[in-house]
Design an enzyme around this catalytic site. Structure first.
Site, PDB file in Angstrom:
ATOM      1  CE1 TYR A   1       1.467 -11.531  -9.851  1.00 12.87           C
ATOM      2  CE2 TYR A   1       3.594 -12.281  -9.008  1.00 12.87           C
ATOM      3  CZ  TYR A   1       2.541 -12.411  -9.899  1.00 12.87           C
ATOM      4  OH  TYR A   1       2.563 -13.409 -10.846  1.00 12.87           O
TER       5      TYR A   1
ATOM      6  N   GLY B   1       0.834  -1.206   0.000  1.00 12.40           N
ATOM      7  CA  GLY B   1       0.000   0.000   0.000  1.00 12.40           C
ATOM      8  C   GLY B   1       0.858   1.241   0.000  1.00 12.40           C
TER       9      GLY B   1
ATOM     10  CG  ASP C   1      -0.649  -0.744   8.936  1.00 12.92           C
ATOM     11  OD1 ASP C   1      -1.419   0.227   8.801  1.00 12.92           O
ATOM     12  OD2 ASP C   1      -0.824  -1.826   8.352  1.00 12.92           O
TER      13      ASP C   1
ATOM     14  CG  ASN D   1       6.524  -6.249   8.340  1.00 17.32           C
ATOM     15  OD1 ASN D   1       7.722  -6.138   8.583  1.00 17.32           O
ATOM     16  ND2 ASN D   1       5.586  -5.814   9.165  1.00 17.32           N
ATOM     17  N   GLY D   2       5.675  -7.395   3.992  1.00 21.55           N
ATOM     18  CA  GLY D   2       5.500  -8.341   2.881  1.00 21.55           C
ATOM     19  C   GLY D   2       6.577  -8.145   1.827  1.00 21.55           C
ATOM     20  CB  THR D   3       7.919  -5.002   0.359  1.00 20.98           C
ATOM     21  OG1 THR D   3       6.601  -4.570   0.038  1.00 20.98           O
ATOM     22  CG2 THR D   3       8.883  -4.601  -0.734  1.00 20.98           C
TER      23      THR D   3
END
Lengths: 405, 405
Positions: free
Chosen positions: A88, A24, A146, A116-118
């Site tokens: 993705y 995001g 966040d 974090n996902g990245t």
């Protein structure tokens, strides 16, 4: 002739860096990109990955020509991720494919700006490059609204989102007070998923006991219907109105998370405020409405935290310097070197550590001591700005019923 | 001794003015109050009516002591109605009671800051005072975020709300573009009830063809599902995403108004965006989400229009001057005296005319010619500020798929 030869040799010699943005977006994610690009543009060949990992998997890359660099640099103060972002999830095959692609293209450095996902995904690419024996320099630049990234005091993007939440909660409190004879309770829903940093920021500007928020529900603690009801009832009976702020990720103490829908296989939260609204309407004889603060929290450029924007830029510029210094497999983090006087320094943290550490929740010492949290938060969101007057006037300001003469 | 006598005589001689705020508050309704109070404070005895007509009916009035005046004046830049506002429908008996009360209290001047509903109520009190033969000076000061008050070029409060809507739409457009690989359509719901001024302002900052909004639904025209679908489909296929802005008051062309709930016997709108979201999700194979801009539109103090705030103050100050000049039964209105160079002058309009004229909708010449509307709007919302770069980079900025060497 000699010039041409020089150009060819320089082209062969210059390292090539590929840069992407993922997750995001925030109001200041482009500031980080610009900080990085300005640091590298004279010494590296730059390529831009479009739409995050999706673009990397599908080899959607834009050459950093002079025109493109100029266009990117124009985005320093513009919200959103100008390269395109996205969420993705890569398969193992796709990760192998990415490293093959980077090899083929002689890309020596890979940088992603994300959460974090990245960082998890970046770590996987890093491991795969090592497995294939391809020397790839990898740098992660944090961003999040966040504030749920570990090993950094806070991450760029959070300060601006927190500033938006704090200011809007105060304004909505003064707005609701005006209308307390018409409606009494307002539920404000914030982003925050599993971490309550943003939701807790809603109370930062509260200066008067009467002012909202009168109740804050963080995802770190299950939401007790009894406590919520008590707080709202008490505020309404004392002041005539109540503001309750709830994080989108909150769970009732009965245990189920509400308002969850699935978009592209990813749970998207939102809707807890409607459920709280329904609950309070049933329990209390008052008018209740809810406002979901929505995507404005991550893109409202008119109320960006200047401190946050500066740090976002610095994060990018630091990443650029560390690339030149041959750092690899690290994330650029912000460390607070002086608590009292707010000074920061940037510190490299192993990408692996960040990638496996999960989400950084709000610690108990902040949840249980909001004043301590607000002191910590203050320099990140530009302090408190203009102070609002008391809600009830002092010194004889009690409302007075005029009687017959 | 002589001082005391003088004070007593002055107290008997000085006129007494009662001031109230009513209807939904705005970011600048307090600026109007402060403009009025500063103009009157040295020559009149001021009383403040609490919580709008509710307070007037129930004789809830606060004396304007020095302390209270000081407290009120501190609110010049603070959103919400500091006296308390509300939506109270008076019965005929209550109106009679009000005039009796004003007589008893020797209140000679009655001022309300509010919208159409407020002006209607004020007119009724004015008529009742005349019927009872009580000499009451009555002044209406307009405020609205909807801009639906007749006989004034625009009303204080609208400019700030319009600025919020314009800026947030642009930011949300840049945000969504970042995420177009994850979600494609965003519905933005604005206030506006029956008048589309605020909703139409969403397109004010749009500078590039690709940028949102790609569709605007005003309450003046029924919403055609076919047109909405065409516009959204076309934007998604050309740019990968679409922003549609809808007014809370919009009707489908099938004729029913949606998302209407009743609070205190008054229909409260909101929810059309969810219905549009559902419709588009069913019709198109894309991810659709909606953001309701909510109460921020009327209270977001960090993005107030400076022009609006100045005019709000001037409206109050002008009301004060006209009270001294013995004007009565009038509303203070803003007239544009120079179109090209934006100059305004204040003009008294009969309260009766405003009260019976109903809501001022957006005229066809603005609906059909947005450029003309945006030119008209520009000085009211502080112009366009920072220009955002092109969404797609110029000159070779086409995205380029890198192939094998």
């Amino acid at each position: 002739m000699s010039n041409e030869l020089f150009l060819i040799r320089r082209d062969l010699w210059v390292k090539r860096v590929a840069i992407g943005q993922a997750g995001g977006p925030t109001s200041v994610i482009n500031a980080t990109l610009v900080g990085l690009v300005k640091e590298l543009m004279n010494d590296y060949k730059i390529s831009f990955i479009l739409n995050g990992y999706d673009g990397l998997v599908h080899e959607d890359i834009m050459e950093g020509t002079n025109e493109i660099i100029k266009w990117v640099v124009q985005h320093e103060h513009i919200p959103g991720a100008c390269l395109g972002s996205g969420r993705y999830l890569m398969s193992e095959n796709e990760i192998t494919g990415i490293v093959n692609f980077l090899k083929r293209e002689n890309i020596n450095v890979l940088v992603f700006i994300g959460g974090n996902g990245t960082m998890e995904a970046l770590h996987k690419v890093d491991l795969e490059a090592t497995r294939q024996g391809y020397e790839l320099q990898v740098i992660g630049l944090p961003k999040t609204v966040d504030n749920d990234i570990n090993y950094t005091d806070h991450a760029p993007g959070f300060g601006s989102a927190a500033k938006y939440v704090a200011h809007t909660t105060r304004d909505l409190s003064y707005d609701l007070r005006s209308m307390k004879n018409f409606e009494q309770v307002r539920i404000i829903e914030t982003m925050g998923r599993n971490a309550g940093w943003l939701t807790a920021a809603s109370g930062f500007l509260k200066k008067h006991e009467e002012e909202g928020p009168h109740f804050i529900a963080l995802p770190e603690r299950q939401l007790s219907k009894e406590k919520l009801l008590d707080a709202v009832e008490s505020a309404v009976s004392r002041h005539g109105y109540a503001i309750a702020v709830v994080s989108e990720g909150v769970l009732w103490d009965e245990g189920h998370q509400v308002g969850k829908t699935i978009i592209n296989n990813r749970p998207v939260l939102g809707g807890i405020s409607t459920e709280v609204e329904k609950f309070l309407s049933e329990q209390l004889n008052v008018e209740v409405r809810s406002d979901i603060l929505g995507m404005n929290q991550r893109c409202f450029s008119s109320l960006v935290s200047e401190a946050d924007k500066k740090e976002a830029y610095l994060t990018g510029a630091t990443g650029g310097r560390w690339i030149k210094q041959e750092f690899s497999s690290v994330v650029v983090t912000i460390q607070r070197s002086d608590e009292a006087d707010y000074k920061i320094q940037m510190k490299p943290i192993a990408l692996k550590d960040v990638a496996v550490s999960g989400e950084r929740l709000m610690p108990d010492y902040f949840i249980d001591n909001p004043k301590k949290y607000y002191k910590w938060l203050s320099p990140i969101i530009d302090g408190s700005g203009i102070t609002y007057p008391n809600l009830s006037p002092k010194n004889g300001g009690e409302k007075k019923k005029l009687r017959n003469n």
